[in-house]
Motif scaffolding. Structure first.
Motif, PDB file in Angstrom:
ATOM      1  N   MET A  68       0.425  -0.828  -0.226  1.00  0.00           N
ATOM      2  CA  MET A  68       0.590  -0.225  -0.079  1.00  0.00           C
ATOM      3  C   MET A  68       0.435   1.154   0.072  1.00  0.00           C
ATOM      4  SD  MET A  68      -2.907   0.645   0.035  1.00  0.00           S
ATOM      5  CE  MET A  68      -3.673   2.242   0.234  1.00  0.00           C
ATOM      6  N   GLN A  69       1.798   1.412   0.726  1.00  0.00           N
ATOM      7  CA  GLN A  69       3.265   2.063   0.675  1.00  0.00           C
ATOM      8  C   GLN A  69       3.092   2.633  -0.055  1.00  0.00           C
ATOM      9  OE1 GLN A  69       2.936   4.338   3.893  1.00  0.00           O
ATOM     10  NE2 GLN A  69       4.353   5.646   2.178  1.00  0.00           N
ATOM     11  N   ALA A  70       3.998   1.853  -1.018  1.00  0.00           N
ATOM     12  CA  ALA A  70       4.396   2.104  -2.631  1.00  0.00           C
ATOM     13  C   ALA A  70       3.083   2.079  -3.732  1.00  0.00           C
ATOM     14  CB  ALA A  70       5.186   0.250  -2.728  1.00  0.00           C
ATOM     15  N   ASN A  71       2.197   1.804  -3.143  1.00  0.00           N
ATOM     16  CA  ASN A  71       0.873   2.371  -4.451  1.00  0.00           C
ATOM     17  C   ASN A  71       1.008   4.141  -4.044  1.00  0.00           C
ATOM     18  OD1 ASN A  71       0.420  -0.038  -5.391  1.00  0.00           O
ATOM     19  ND2 ASN A  71      -1.171  -0.139  -4.311  1.00  0.00           N
ATOM     20  N   THR A  72       1.620   4.263  -2.503  1.00  0.00           N
ATOM     21  CA  THR A  72       0.902   5.314  -2.203  1.00  0.00           C
ATOM     22  C   THR A  72       2.605   6.604  -2.945  1.00  0.00           C
ATOM     23  OG1 THR A  72      -0.107   4.891  -0.005  1.00  0.00           O
ATOM     24  CG2 THR A  72       0.683   7.666  -0.229  1.00  0.00           C
ATOM     25  N   ASP A  73       3.359   5.836  -2.691  1.00  0.00           N
ATOM     26  CA  ASP A  73       4.694   7.139  -2.960  1.00  0.00           C
ATOM     27  C   ASP A  73       4.410   7.182  -5.024  1.00  0.00           C
ATOM     28  OD1 ASP A  73       5.405   6.973  -0.616  1.00  0.00           O
ATOM     29  OD2 ASP A  73       6.653   5.640  -1.069  1.00  0.00           O
ATOM     30  N   THR A 129      -4.575  12.291  -5.643  1.00  0.00           N
ATOM     31  CA  THR A 129      -4.360  11.606  -4.903  1.00  0.00           C
ATOM     32  C   THR A 129      -5.010  10.451  -3.585  1.00  0.00           C
ATOM     33  OG1 THR A 129      -1.689  12.194  -5.600  1.00  0.00           O
ATOM     34  CG2 THR A 129      -1.902  10.740  -4.043  1.00  0.00           C
ATOM     35  N   ALA A 130      -5.456  11.622  -3.064  1.00  0.00           N
ATOM     36  CA  ALA A 130      -6.606  11.559  -1.604  1.00  0.00           C
ATOM     37  C   ALA A 130      -7.208  10.228  -2.563  1.00  0.00           C
ATOM     38  CB  ALA A 130      -6.451  12.211  -0.757  1.00  0.00           C
ATOM     39  N   GLN A 131      -7.976  10.576  -4.021  1.00  0.00           N
ATOM     40  CA  GLN A 131      -9.133   9.785  -4.159  1.00  0.00           C
ATOM     41  C   GLN A 131      -8.559   8.309  -5.211  1.00  0.00           C
ATOM     42  OE1 GLN A 131     -10.897  12.679  -7.337  1.00  0.00           O
ATOM     43  NE2 GLN A 131     -11.543  13.861  -5.527  1.00  0.00           N
ATOM     44  N   LYS A 132      -7.680   8.822  -5.248  1.00  0.00           N
ATOM     45  CA  LYS A 132      -7.178   7.043  -5.598  1.00  0.00           C
ATOM     46  C   LYS A 132      -6.210   6.258  -4.765  1.00  0.00           C
ATOM     47  CE  LYS A 132      -5.184   9.475 -10.265  1.00  0.00           C
ATOM     48  NZ  LYS A 132      -4.292   9.061 -11.247  1.00  0.00           N
ATOM     49  N   LEU A 133      -6.128   6.937  -3.552  1.00  0.00           N
ATOM     50  CA  LEU A 133      -5.855   6.586  -2.842  1.00  0.00           C
ATOM     51  C   LEU A 133      -6.696   5.772  -2.095  1.00  0.00           C
ATOM     52  CD1 LEU A 133      -2.752   8.360  -0.980  1.00  0.00           C
ATOM     53  CD2 LEU A 133      -2.695   5.797  -2.529  1.00  0.00           C
ATOM     54  N   ASP A 134      -7.893   6.526  -1.750  1.00  0.00           N
ATOM     55  CA  ASP A 134      -9.001   6.089  -0.951  1.00  0.00           C
ATOM     56  C   ASP A 134     -10.022   4.646  -2.163  1.00  0.00           C
ATOM     57  OD1 ASP A 134     -11.484   5.564   0.691  1.00  0.00           O
ATOM     58  OD2 ASP A 134     -12.994   6.858  -1.013  1.00  0.00           O
ATOM     59  N   ALA A 135      -9.420   4.568  -3.798  1.00  0.00           N
ATOM     60  CA  ALA A 135     -10.024   3.793  -4.260  1.00  0.00           C
ATOM     61  C   ALA A 135      -9.208   2.353  -4.034  1.00  0.00           C
ATOM     62  CB  ALA A 135     -10.561   3.925  -5.541  1.00  0.00           C
ATOM     63  N   ALA A 136      -8.012   3.261  -4.132  1.00  0.00           N
ATOM     64  CA  ALA A 136      -6.881   1.122  -3.910  1.00  0.00           C
ATOM     65  C   ALA A 136      -7.529   0.764  -2.692  1.00  0.00           C
ATOM     66  CB  ALA A 136      -5.854   1.676  -4.051  1.00  0.00           C
ATOM     67  N   ARG A 137      -7.450   1.556  -1.933  1.00  0.00           N
ATOM     68  CA  ARG A 137      -7.785   0.884  -0.736  1.00  0.00           C
ATOM     69  C   ARG A 137      -9.113   0.055  -0.893  1.00  0.00           C
ATOM     70  NH1 ARG A 137     -11.242   2.510   3.827  1.00  0.00           N
ATOM     71  NH2 ARG A 137     -11.982   4.032   2.408  1.00  0.00           N
ATOM     72  N   ILE A 138     -10.107   0.875  -1.379  1.00  0.00           N
ATOM     73  CA  ILE A 138     -11.318  -0.121  -1.442  1.00  0.00           C
ATOM     74  C   ILE A 138     -11.118  -1.322  -2.221  1.00  0.00           C
ATOM     75  CG2 ILE A 138     -13.690  -0.443  -2.099  1.00  0.00           C
ATOM     76  CD1 ILE A 138     -13.871   2.878  -1.398  1.00  0.00           C
ATOM     77  N   GLU A 139      -9.911  -1.099  -3.541  1.00  0.00           N
ATOM     78  CA  GLU A 139      -9.669  -2.020  -4.273  1.00  0.00           C
ATOM     79  C   GLU A 139      -8.568  -3.732  -3.405  1.00  0.00           C
ATOM     80  OE1 GLU A 139      -7.623  -2.806  -8.150  1.00  0.00           O
ATOM     81  OE2 GLU A 139      -7.941  -1.051  -7.693  1.00  0.00           O
ATOM     82  N   VAL A 140      -8.109  -2.689  -2.532  1.00  0.00           N
ATOM     83  CA  VAL A 140      -7.319  -3.634  -1.689  1.00  0.00           C
ATOM     84  C   VAL A 140      -8.719  -4.166  -0.550  1.00  0.00           C
ATOM     85  CG1 VAL A 140      -5.577  -4.275   0.386  1.00  0.00           C
ATOM     86  CG2 VAL A 140      -5.212  -2.486  -1.947  1.00  0.00           C
TER      87      VAL A 140
END
Length: 436
Positions: A1-6, A185-196
């Motif tokens: 997840m951290q790698a996706n954030t960066d 970025t925050a929206q994409k991370l939120d979408a990535a979190r939901i996907e995970v």
């Protein structure tokens, strides 16, 4: 997840940095003629006017070059930081020719500093830009003390207002663009979190189904083995019944067959539950490779009275021999299982007409598949033969796709099945190396 954030943060910063560098010369361009016209009409000394004009043209040329480059390549954080520091250097020269710390261009110095604060936050790059800013102020104070030439009073206020306007425009596009990027970025991370979370839930459900399936598949052979072993144990304890007779040998043979079936079931499920590791591909001579595969099948083929045939020219392909051998063995064993009363299994290799890759055709003369079965043959856990796990084809298809290839089937009931594999000659693309 951290790698996706960066990664997402770096992508957004690169996008906004490029946008800022592209718009900067367009903001500066109308400022220049207005500035020079004001200086010329105010009877600014010719040498001072030429120095300011040359500095402005040099800065505009550098900004234009950066804008063109930002359209071709991604702007890295290091490159953006360097650009802001060099911008401060150019502005320092402009201020030096127009009064040092009393220069009306001084407000523009705050634009690159503010953009650095917004872009890099509390970081070493921000500190570097701030040190450059502080250094410029010190130099301008020194120049002022040494009596740097100032601009005429009647234009100084107008130029200061223009400089403040230009600085505001640069800060607006820099900071609002970065703020929007961080929101994105925050929206994409939120979408990535939901996907995970969804992926984890699906994986958990899949593992639960896998465990239930393994338990179901192993229960029957374990019950048969337990019953046969208990029977042999009782007979061994009874002196009246000899342990070695024909029926006991038959029972032990059944035990061995059931154990082999359990090993096969566990192997398939373990292969399926593990993600495909990275390919270890290298150039492989296909004919010796496939000859070794045929040798592995000879024993089982002889037991089933199946003739094996290999047709392969001398050629090389870039592949992982271990993984491809596993895929071909899964497909070949399915073909052998479809020929309980004998038949022919043919493995043929040829080059595609456009020479983009090779074709591996595995054909049998077995029972074949109906259209309904053919449509579901790549579904996990689906099998149309007793004792099948329904994973052999799934694993083979995953390995072939990982190589950048495709697996297709043609089949008709009682007329056999053709498994057609297409593989590229060259190295697989990076996005297929870790395919699921």
């Amino acid at each position: 997840m951290q790698a996706n954030t960066d990664r997402i943060g770096a992508e957004q910063l690169a996008r906004v940095s490029g946008s800022f560098l592209r718009i900067r010369p367009r903001l500066l361009l109308p400022f220049g003629p207005t500035l020079l016209l004001l200086l010329w009409r105010s009877q600014t000394p010719r040498l001072q006017l030429v120095a300011i004009a040359v500095t402005f043209v040099c800065m505009l040329s550098a900004f234009t070059w950066e804008a063109q480059r930002a359209r071709r390549v991604t702007v890295s954080p290091k490159a953006f930081c360097t650009s802001l520091v060099l911008t401060l250097g150019g502005l320092a020269v402009l201020c030096a020719f127009s009064g040092g710390s009393r220069s009306p261009f001084l407000p523009i110095l705050f634009a690159p500093l503010g953009v650095a604060f917004a872009a890099f936050g509390k970081s070493r790059r921000t500190a570097l830009v701030f040190l450059a800013f502080a250094g410029v102020l010190v130099v301008e104070l020194v120049l002022n003390a040494l009596g740097s030439a100032t601009l005429p009073t009647e234009v100084g206020g107008v130029i200061a207002a223009l400089a403040a306007t230009l600085a505001s425009g640069l800060l607006y596009f820099g900071i609002t663009g970065l703020a929007g990027a961080y929101t994105d970025t925050a929206q994409k991370l939120d979408a990535a979190r939901i996907e995970v979370i969804q992926s984890a839930a699906e994986q958990t459900a899949s593992l639960q189904a896998l465990g239930a399936r393994v338990a179901h598949e192993l229960k029957n052979p374990l019950s048969a083995i337990k019953g046969l072993v208990q029977l042999l144990h009782r007979q061994a304890a009874t002196s009246e019944t000899p342990l070695r007779d024909g029926r006991n040998e038959q029972r032990l043979s059944v035990v061995l067959e059931e154990v082999a079936r359990m090993e096969s079931i566990l192997r398939d499920y373990l292969d399926f539950s593990r993600p495909l590791g990275q390919l270890e591909a290298r150039p492989i001579a296909m004919r010796p490779f496939l000859s070794g595969l045929i040798s592995l099948l000879e024993g089982e083929a002889a037991d089933r009275d199946v003739r094996l045939e290999l047709s392969c020219p001398e050629l090389e392909a870039y592949l992982d021999p271990g993984k491809l051998k596993q895929a071909l063995l899964n497909l070949a064993q399915n073909s052998l299982a479809a020929m309980p009363k004998g038949g022919q299994l043919r493995l043929a290799v040829d080059i595609e007409a456009d020479r983009a890759g090779l074709r591996i055709a595995l054909s049998d003369t077995g029972t074949g598949m109906s259209r309904e079965v053919l449509g579901r043959v790549k579904e996990p856990y689906f099998s149309h033969r007793p004792g099948g796990t329904g994973l052999g084809v799934v694993i083979a298809d995953g390995i072939i796709r990982q190589h950048g290839g495709t697996l297709e089937f043609e089949s008709q009931p009682e007329r056999g099945t053709l498994a057609l594999i297409r593989l590229p000659f060259n190295r697989p693309a990076p996005d297929t190396i870790n395919a699921d």
